[in-house]
Design a protein around this motif. Structure first.
Motif, PDB file in Angstrom:
ATOM      1  N   ASN A   9       0.831  -1.206   0.000  1.00 60.13           N
ATOM      2  CA  ASN A   9       0.000   0.000   0.000  1.00 60.13           C
ATOM      3  C   ASN A   9       0.865   1.255   0.000  1.00 60.13           C
ATOM      4  O   ASN A   9       0.567   2.234  -0.693  1.00 60.13           O
ATOM      5  N   ALA A  10       1.962   1.211   0.777  1.00 65.43           N
ATOM      6  CA  ALA A  10       2.888   2.347   0.804  1.00 65.43           C
ATOM      7  C   ALA A  10       3.547   2.536  -0.549  1.00 65.43           C
ATOM      8  O   ALA A  10       3.728   3.666  -1.025  1.00 65.43           O
ATOM      9  N   VAL A  11       3.918   1.432  -1.198  1.00 62.93           N
ATOM     10  CA  VAL A  11       4.521   1.516  -2.535  1.00 62.93           C
ATOM     11  C   VAL A  11       3.526   2.130  -3.522  1.00 62.93           C
ATOM     12  O   VAL A  11       3.882   2.964  -4.354  1.00 62.93           O
ATOM     13  N   GLY A  12       2.259   1.728  -3.412  1.00 67.14           N
ATOM     14  CA  GLY A  12       1.230   2.276  -4.296  1.00 67.14           C
ATOM     15  C   GLY A  12       1.056   3.773  -4.129  1.00 67.14           C
ATOM     16  O   GLY A  12       0.915   4.509  -5.123  1.00 67.14           O
ATOM     17  N   THR A  13       1.087   4.254  -2.894  1.00 64.96           N
ATOM     18  CA  THR A  13       0.931   5.693  -2.674  1.00 64.96           C
ATOM     19  C   THR A  13       2.144   6.471  -3.182  1.00 64.96           C
ATOM     20  O   THR A  13       2.011   7.571  -3.727  1.00 64.96           O
ATOM     21  N   PHE A  14       3.342   5.882  -3.024  1.00 64.60           N
ATOM     22  CA  PHE A  14       4.551   6.537  -3.532  1.00 64.60           C
ATOM     23  C   PHE A  14       4.523   6.611  -5.062  1.00 64.60           C
ATOM     24  O   PHE A  14       4.830   7.653  -5.658  1.00 64.60           O
ATOM     25  N   ILE A  15       4.137   5.520  -5.712  1.00 61.42           N
ATOM     26  CA  ILE A  15       4.011   5.520  -7.172  1.00 61.42           C
ATOM     27  C   ILE A  15       2.976   6.546  -7.607  1.00 61.42           C
ATOM     28  O   ILE A  15       3.160   7.252  -8.604  1.00 61.42           O
ATOM     29  N   CYS A  16       1.894   6.643  -6.844  1.00 61.54           N
ATOM     30  CA  CYS A  16       0.852   7.633  -7.147  1.00 61.54           C
ATOM     31  C   CYS A  16       1.433   9.040  -7.148  1.00 61.54           C
ATOM     32  O   CYS A  16       1.150   9.838  -8.051  1.00 61.54           O
ATOM     33  N   GLY A  17       2.258   9.366  -6.148  1.00 58.99           N
ATOM     34  CA  GLY A  17       2.881  10.687  -6.094  1.00 58.99           C
ATOM     35  C   GLY A  17       3.760  10.957  -7.296  1.00 58.99           C
ATOM     36  O   GLY A  17       3.745  12.059  -7.862  1.00 58.99           O
ATOM     37  N   LEU A  18       4.522   9.959  -7.728  1.00 59.79           N
ATOM     38  CA  LEU A  18       5.379  10.124  -8.902  1.00 59.79           C
ATOM     39  C   LEU A  18       4.539  10.328 -10.161  1.00 59.79           C
ATOM     40  O   LEU A  18       4.876  11.156 -11.023  1.00 59.79           O
ATOM     41  N   LEU A  19       3.446   9.578 -10.267  1.00 61.43           N
ATOM     42  CA  LEU A  19       2.569   9.714 -11.436  1.00 61.43           C
ATOM     43  C   LEU A  19       1.897  11.088 -11.464  1.00 61.43           C
ATOM     44  O   LEU A  19       1.762  11.707 -12.528  1.00 61.43           O
ATOM     45  N   LEU A  20       1.477  11.573 -10.300  1.00 59.51           N
ATOM     46  CA  LEU A  20       0.881  12.909 -10.231  1.00 59.51           C
ATOM     47  C   LEU A  20       1.901  13.972 -10.630  1.00 59.51           C
ATOM     48  O   LEU A  20       1.569  14.936 -11.332  1.00 59.51           O
ATOM     49  N   LEU A  68      -8.214  10.135 -12.725  1.00 59.50           N
ATOM     50  CA  LEU A  68      -8.010   8.850 -13.386  1.00 59.50           C
ATOM     51  C   LEU A  68      -7.358   7.842 -12.446  1.00 59.50           C
ATOM     52  O   LEU A  68      -7.698   6.650 -12.456  1.00 59.50           O
ATOM     53  N   LEU A  69      -6.409   8.307 -11.625  1.00 59.53           N
ATOM     54  CA  LEU A  69      -5.730   7.412 -10.696  1.00 59.53           C
ATOM     55  C   LEU A  69      -6.695   6.886  -9.628  1.00 59.53           C
ATOM     56  O   LEU A  69      -6.643   5.703  -9.268  1.00 59.53           O
ATOM     57  N   VAL A  70      -7.565   7.761  -9.110  1.00 60.12           N
ATOM     58  CA  VAL A  70      -8.535   7.327  -8.098  1.00 60.12           C
ATOM     59  C   VAL A  70      -9.500   6.304  -8.699  1.00 60.12           C
ATOM     60  O   VAL A  70      -9.766   5.248  -8.097  1.00 60.12           O
ATOM     61  N   ILE A  71     -10.011   6.587  -9.888  1.00 64.44           N
ATOM     62  CA  ILE A  71     -10.961   5.666 -10.530  1.00 64.44           C
ATOM     63  C   ILE A  71     -10.291   4.333 -10.848  1.00 64.44           C
ATOM     64  O   ILE A  71     -10.875   3.262 -10.629  1.00 64.44           O
ATOM     65  N   LEU A  72      -9.050   4.377 -11.360  1.00 64.21           N
ATOM     66  CA  LEU A  72      -8.311   3.142 -11.623  1.00 64.21           C
ATOM     67  C   LEU A  72      -8.161   2.330 -10.343  1.00 64.21           C
ATOM     68  O   LEU A  72      -8.348   1.103 -10.340  1.00 64.21           O
ATOM     69  N   GLY A  73      -7.805   3.011  -9.251  1.00 64.72           N
ATOM     70  CA  GLY A  73      -7.667   2.312  -7.975  1.00 64.72           C
ATOM     71  C   GLY A  73      -8.954   1.618  -7.566  1.00 64.72           C
ATOM     72  O   GLY A  73      -8.946   0.437  -7.193  1.00 64.72           O
ATOM     73  N   PHE A  74     -10.079   2.315  -7.674  1.00 64.84           N
ATOM     74  CA  PHE A  74     -11.360   1.721  -7.273  1.00 64.84           C
ATOM     75  C   PHE A  74     -11.760   0.570  -8.203  1.00 64.84           C
ATOM     76  O   PHE A  74     -12.343  -0.425  -7.744  1.00 64.84           O
ATOM     77  N   GLY A  77      -3.412   2.154  -2.852  1.00 68.78           N
ATOM     78  CA  GLY A  77      -2.498   3.273  -2.637  1.00 68.78           C
ATOM     79  C   GLY A  77      -2.722   4.419  -3.606  1.00 68.78           C
ATOM     80  O   GLY A  77      -2.418   5.579  -3.282  1.00 68.78           O
ATOM     81  N   LEU A  78      -3.247   4.117  -4.791  1.00 68.64           N
ATOM     82  CA  LEU A  78      -3.552   5.182  -5.751  1.00 68.64           C
ATOM     83  C   LEU A  78      -4.661   6.090  -5.211  1.00 68.64           C
ATOM     84  O   LEU A  78      -4.637   7.311  -5.416  1.00 68.64           O
ATOM     85  N   VAL A  79      -5.620   5.487  -4.528  1.00 68.39           N
ATOM     86  CA  VAL A  79      -6.708   6.272  -3.931  1.00 68.39           C
ATOM     87  C   VAL A  79      -6.167   7.126  -2.791  1.00 68.39           C
ATOM     88  O   VAL A  79      -6.403   8.338  -2.727  1.00 68.39           O
ATOM     89  N   ALA A  80      -5.419   6.498  -1.888  1.00 63.52           N
ATOM     90  CA  ALA A  80      -4.906   7.221  -0.717  1.00 63.52           C
ATOM     91  C   ALA A  80      -3.994   8.369  -1.127  1.00 63.52           C
ATOM     92  O   ALA A  80      -4.126   9.501  -0.645  1.00 63.52           O
ATOM     93  N   GLY A  81      -3.046   8.088  -2.027  1.00 63.21           N
ATOM     94  CA  GLY A  81      -2.105   9.124  -2.446  1.00 63.21           C
ATOM     95  C   GLY A  81      -2.788  10.290  -3.128  1.00 63.21           C
ATOM     96  O   GLY A  81      -2.444  11.456  -2.890  1.00 63.21           O
ATOM     97  N   SER A  82      -3.767   9.999  -3.970  1.00 62.05           N
ATOM     98  CA  SER A  82      -4.467  11.066  -4.698  1.00 62.05           C
ATOM     99  C   SER A  82      -5.297  11.934  -3.770  1.00 62.05           C
ATOM    100  O   SER A  82      -5.318  13.162  -3.894  1.00 62.05           O
ATOM    101  N   ILE A  83      -5.992  11.303  -2.817  1.00 57.97           N
ATOM    102  CA  ILE A  83      -6.878  12.061  -1.926  1.00 57.97           C
ATOM    103  C   ILE A  83      -6.081  12.997  -1.029  1.00 57.97           C
ATOM    104  O   ILE A  83      -6.444  14.170  -0.842  1.00 57.97           O
TER     105      ILE A  83
END
Length: 396
Positions: free
Chosen positions: A255-266, A274-280, A314-320
């Motif tokens: 989950n931590a890796v997912g949030t870190f990747i989310c930050g890099l993608l943002l 798109l990242l939040v919807i993909l995560g869900f 993690g994509l949801v958490a990082g984006s929010i």
């Protein structure tokens, strides 16, 4: 040392403090059997001890968030780390169940102060161009900190005792307290004469703040419940306790890796929506497949599904968390907005696991758990569509 390196080091101190705070959340599960044996802790008391750290978030996250800007961000982080350090030391010294409960509640307030102040303090310290990546790192605090605790706590307990875990984590927290006190510049409390009631009212009347909190709530309870039911999977598949601990930790760290990747993608320009919807969407697929065919799936496929659920969550958490900086009603209300998010998160994590247990016991099947989680994720997608149809009022 260059200014760029100095800023980076200061950011890491705040992010590290978030990880250290979350380690106090994750230290307890491995110690429960020992506490039951040494202190006579009952099964009900064990469950209450696990959940009571959420009491501060459920009851006071929004209220405390309204005080953060008034008191000063750095001061609140230091206070939170101090409470975690002192409560962990006192709990390690005690042989009383009542004292253990009291210290756990105090740890909850310390955890809340750190996690409420962290995002706004990072916003003040981080260069604008690196803010999405830094918020992605920050949002990894829960999965990363809990994962570290799930790996290290059993080792320390096996070699020494549960008290050593409490003392060791207190020392880690104290080191971040000293580092932040020494290296982070003082932040002056806000001079804007905004009454606390007005700040709370401003946040409660701000639709995006509610949407952010509800979106995170639909996700957080699902993640907490999925990780919480992992021991059932391991028991059914006769997995050794040591290996089970490592597998659980890897799911949390995913989950931590997912949030870190989310930050890099943002930071690279991908849209948060798109990242939040993909995560869900991935959460729906993993939950449906896992819970509808739980008894017939081989263990490795079960594990991969839970691992993927945590990673893409993690994509949801990082984006929010990143969007809380943009959609807060004002820069002064960032901590209050984060307070709403954490309050909804704590309530979701408190209510969903027992609701799932009741659903399974009343129906005799895990099928409807997959349906329930899918409905929550669909609701998250609908709320996300609504959130990003609104123009943010503040900029990072």
């Amino acid at each position: 040392m260059s200014a760029k390196v100095q800023w980076f080091a200061k950011d890491l101190l705040i992010i590290g403090a978030g990880f250290a705070a979350a380690m106090h959340i994750g230290k307890l599960p491995a110690a429960i059997p020992i506490l039951q044996a040494e202190l006579g802790l009952s099964l009900v008391q064990s469950g209450l001890l696990l959940s009571c750290i959420q009491c501060a978030g459920i009851c006071f996250a929004l209220l405390i968030g309204s005080y953060v800007s008034k008191l000063g961000l750095k001061r609140c982080v230091l206070l939170g780390l101090s409470l975690l350090t002192l409560a962990s030391i006192c709990a390690g010294l005690t042989q009383s169940v009542l004292s253990l409960f009291s210290m756990r509640i105090i740890e909850g307030f310390g955890f809340l102060l750190v996690t409420l102040s962290g995002p706004a303090l990072i916003r003040e310290l981080a260069p604008i161009q690196s803010l999405p990546a830094k918020m992605g790192l920050w949002a990894a605090y829960m999965g990363g900190g809990v994962g570290i605790a799930l790996i290290t706590a059993p080792m320390l307990i096996q070699s020494w005792s549960w008290s050593v875990v409490w003392f060791s984590y207190a020392l880690i927290t104290l080191s971040f307290l000293i580092g932040i006190a020494w290296f982070i510049p003082n932040t002056t409390p806000s001079s804007q004469a905004v009454p606390l009631k007005s700040l709370i009212k401003l946040t409660l009347q701000h639709q995006p703040a509610w949407l952010l909190a509800l979106i995170f709530g639909t996700y957080a309870g699902q993640w907490f419940a999925s990780v919480g039911f992992l021991p059932t999977i391991y028991e059914q598949n006769h997995i050794a306790p040591t290996l089970a601990g490592l597998l659980t930790a890897s799911v949390s760290i995913a989950n931590a890796v997912g949030t870190f990747i989310c930050g890099l993608l943002l930071q690279r320009g991908l849209q948060a929506k798109l990242l939040v919807i993909l995560g869900f969407v991935v959460l729906i697929a993993c939950a449906l497949l896992f819970y509808t065919a739980k008894d017939s799936l081989p263990f490795m496929l079960q594990y991969v599904l839970v691992f993927g659920f945590s990673l893409f969550g993690g994509l949801v958490a990082g984006s929010i968390f990143a969007q809380a900086l943009h959609f807060a009603p004002s820069p002064m209300a960032i901590s209050t907005t984060v307070g709403m998010i954490l309050q909804c998160s704590a309530l979701s994590q408190f209510l969903l696991p027992p609701s799932i247990a009741l659903l399974v016991s009343s129906t005799g099947t895990w099928l409807w758990v997959g349906v329930l989680m899918s409905v929550l994720s669909i609701l998250g997608i609908v709320l996300t569509q609504r959130l990003f149809a609104i123009q943010p009022k503040t900029s990072a």
